[in-house]
Design a protein around this motif. Structure first.
Motif, short mmCIF file in Angstrom:
data_model
loop_
_atom_site.label_atom_id
_atom_site.label_comp_id
_atom_site.label_asym_id
_atom_site.label_seq_id
_atom_site.Cartn_x
_atom_site.Cartn_y
_atom_site.Cartn_z
N GLU A 242 0.83 -1.21 0.00
CA GLU A 242 0.00 0.00 0.00
C GLU A 242 0.87 1.25 0.00
OE1 GLU A 242 -4.06 -1.14 2.39
OE2 GLU A 242 -2.23 -0.88 3.56
N LEU A 243 1.92 1.22 0.79
CA LEU A 243 2.81 2.37 0.90
C LEU A 243 3.46 2.69 -0.44
CD1 LEU A 243 4.00 4.39 2.93
CD2 LEU A 243 5.83 2.74 3.38
N ILE A 244 3.98 1.68 -1.10
CA ILE A 244 4.61 1.87 -2.41
C ILE A 244 3.61 2.40 -3.42
CG2 ILE A 244 5.62 0.64 -4.37
CD1 ILE A 244 7.04 -1.17 -2.31
N SER A 245 2.39 1.86 -3.41
CA SER A 245 1.35 2.32 -4.33
C SER A 245 0.99 3.78 -4.10
CB SER A 245 0.10 1.45 -4.18
OG SER A 245 -0.96 1.94 -4.98
N VAL A 246 0.83 4.17 -2.84
CA VAL A 246 0.46 5.54 -2.51
C VAL A 246 1.56 6.51 -2.92
CG1 VAL A 246 0.13 7.13 -0.57
CG2 VAL A 246 -1.18 5.02 -0.68
N ILE A 247 2.80 6.17 -2.62
CA ILE A 247 3.90 7.06 -2.97
C ILE A 247 4.04 7.18 -4.48
CG2 ILE A 247 6.42 7.34 -2.88
CD1 ILE A 247 6.30 6.23 -0.04
N GLU A 248 3.85 6.10 -5.19
CA GLU A 248 3.87 6.15 -6.66
C GLU A 248 2.82 7.13 -7.18
OE1 GLU A 248 3.30 2.12 -7.89
OE2 GLU A 248 5.47 1.70 -8.04
N GLN A 249 1.62 7.07 -6.61
CA GLN A 249 0.54 7.95 -7.05
C GLN A 249 0.83 9.41 -6.69
OE1 GLN A 249 -3.61 6.37 -6.40
NE2 GLN A 249 -2.46 4.75 -5.35
N LEU A 250 1.38 9.63 -5.51
CA LEU A 250 1.72 11.00 -5.10
C LEU A 250 2.84 11.57 -5.97
CD1 LEU A 250 1.60 10.67 -1.20
CD2 LEU A 250 -0.05 11.86 -2.65
N GLN A 251 3.81 10.74 -6.31
CA GLN A 251 4.92 11.19 -7.14
C GLN A 251 4.48 11.44 -8.59
OE1 GLN A 251 8.06 8.27 -6.60
NE2 GLN A 251 8.93 9.40 -4.86
N ALA A 252 3.36 10.85 -8.97
CA ALA A 252 2.85 11.02 -10.34
C ALA A 252 2.06 12.33 -10.51
CB ALA A 252 1.96 9.85 -10.72
N LEU A 253 1.78 13.01 -9.41
CA LEU A 253 1.10 14.30 -9.50
C LEU A 253 2.02 15.32 -10.16
CD1 LEU A 253 -0.51 14.36 -5.92
CD2 LEU A 253 -1.63 13.80 -8.09
N ASP A 254 1.44 16.41 -10.64
CA ASP A 254 2.22 17.39 -11.41
C ASP A 254 3.12 18.28 -10.55
OD1 ASP A 254 1.09 16.48 -13.75
OD2 ASP A 254 -0.58 17.90 -13.68
N THR A 255 3.12 18.06 -9.24
CA THR A 255 3.89 18.89 -8.32
C THR A 255 4.78 18.01 -7.46
OG1 THR A 255 1.97 20.37 -8.23
CG2 THR A 255 3.67 20.71 -6.58
N PRO A 256 6.00 18.45 -7.15
CA PRO A 256 6.91 17.65 -6.32
C PRO A 256 6.24 17.17 -5.04
CG PRO A 256 8.08 19.52 -7.22
CD PRO A 256 6.65 19.71 -7.59
N ILE A 257 6.49 15.94 -4.68
CA ILE A 257 5.81 15.31 -3.55
C ILE A 257 6.05 16.06 -2.24
CG2 ILE A 257 7.72 13.69 -3.14
CD1 ILE A 257 5.61 11.60 -2.34
N THR A 258 7.25 16.59 -2.04
CA THR A 258 7.53 17.30 -0.79
C THR A 258 6.71 18.57 -0.70
OG1 THR A 258 9.79 16.42 -0.77
CG2 THR A 258 9.35 18.30 0.65
N SER A 259 6.55 19.27 -1.80
CA SER A 259 5.73 20.49 -1.82
C SER A 259 4.28 20.15 -1.50
CB SER A 259 5.82 21.17 -3.18
OG SER A 259 7.14 21.56 -3.47
N VAL A 260 3.80 19.07 -2.07
CA VAL A 260 2.43 18.64 -1.80
C VAL A 260 2.27 18.31 -0.32
CG1 VAL A 260 0.66 16.89 -2.28
CG2 VAL A 260 2.12 17.75 -4.14
#
Length: 300
Positions: free
Chosen positions: A225-243
């Protein structure tokens, strides 16, 4: 760097605060990070008497003594080191709090502490004695305001109902949304959230996938689940840390994000991420990707 009012107080804090627990134990190295924070308009610095057996307070005090009027200084109390120097015990008594505050003031090289926080709490504590201790310290001018660092709903609810606390420090992030259940309580009491763990042990940074692959689970997230969620967050148009940062900052109750850094490079990465705009649509998508869990223990 924008600032926010802390609860019902007249204290304003920078939206990013420096969590000092991660500072190097070498004074010169710590000075570089703290100076870099000051140069980037970070005005809130958070430590505790427990960190490195009080040495962290000394380092912070040495680094900030010439900037005292320009910064907001916070520390914590309640964890009493054993006489042997190994381990500690919980002591929220008035006698200990009154003694400990003077030791912290000495180590921090200051006459007052802006925000004094109870570093934990249980339902067995004499909460009236704790609150009386904090109110007495305010009257003496040794502290300006007080709060509590806790994730226990029962402890938080009782403390807020009986005290004039202005802040609650809780672990809160996109991967740990349990505190959201209690935001209405914070709003009702005009108390601000001081968010720690906002980057979820680095899982919500560019290194997130590498860390996820080495993590068996995170709270209620399985490894898959963790890997899936991070993959989806990283796929957003904005850097994950900013999000991750802006997700917490969008909450009305948020006062400051307490971000740790063991180097100027780490702190710079957080500041750059903070300065990156994040759309409401992205934040909404991020919330849909992640779980909104609740605390299963310490229920009201």
């Amino acid at each position: 760097m924008r600032k926010r009012q802390l609860g019902k107080s007249n204290i304003t804090v920078s939206e990013i605060g420096l969590g000092c627990m991660s500072l190097p134990t070498n004074q010169q190295d710590a000075n570089k990070i703290i100076q870099f924070a000051l140069e980037n308009c970070i005005t809130y610095f958070d430590t505790a008497d427990l960190y490195d057996n009080g040495e962290n307070e000394k380092i912070v005090g040495n680094a900030l003594k010439n900037n005292r009027k320009d910064i907001i200084l916070a520390t914590k109390v309640g964890n009493r080191l054993n006489d042997s120097g190994e381990g500690w015990s919980w002591d929220p008594s008035k006698k200990w709090i009154t003694s400990a505050v003077h030791k912290s003031l000495q180590r921090l090289q200051t006459d007052y502490i802006d925000i004094y926080q109870l570093h934990g709490g249980t339902m067995e504590d004499d909460v009236d004695e704790v609150i009386d201790s904090m109110d007495s310290l305010k009257k003496e001018g040794l502290i300006r305001e007080y709060g509590i660092s806790s994730i226990r709903p029962t402890v938080i609810d009782r403390f807020l109902k009986k005290s004039n606390a202005v802040s609650i420090m809780m672990q809160y992030s996109l991967l740990d949304r349990r505190p959201e259940e209690w935001f209405s309580l914070l709003e009702k009491n005009d108390v601000s959230l001081l968010s720690r763990g906002t980057l979820a042990k680095g899982l919500l940074t560019f290194e997130g996938m590498n860390r996820a692959n080495k993590t068996s689970e995170y709270l209620s997230y399985s490894n898959a689940e963790l890997i899936s969620v991070i993959e989806q967050l990283q796929a957003l148009d904005t850097p994950i840390t900013s999000v991750a940062l802006q997700y917490v900052l969008q909450q009305k109750v948020t006062g400051s994000l307490i971000i740790g850094a063991s180097s100027t490079e780490q702190l710079l990465q957080s500041i750059e991420a903070y300065n990156q705009p994040v759309s409401k649509d992205i934040l909404l998508k991020a919330s849909e990707i992640t779980k909104q869990d609740v605390y299963k223990e310490h229920r009201l």
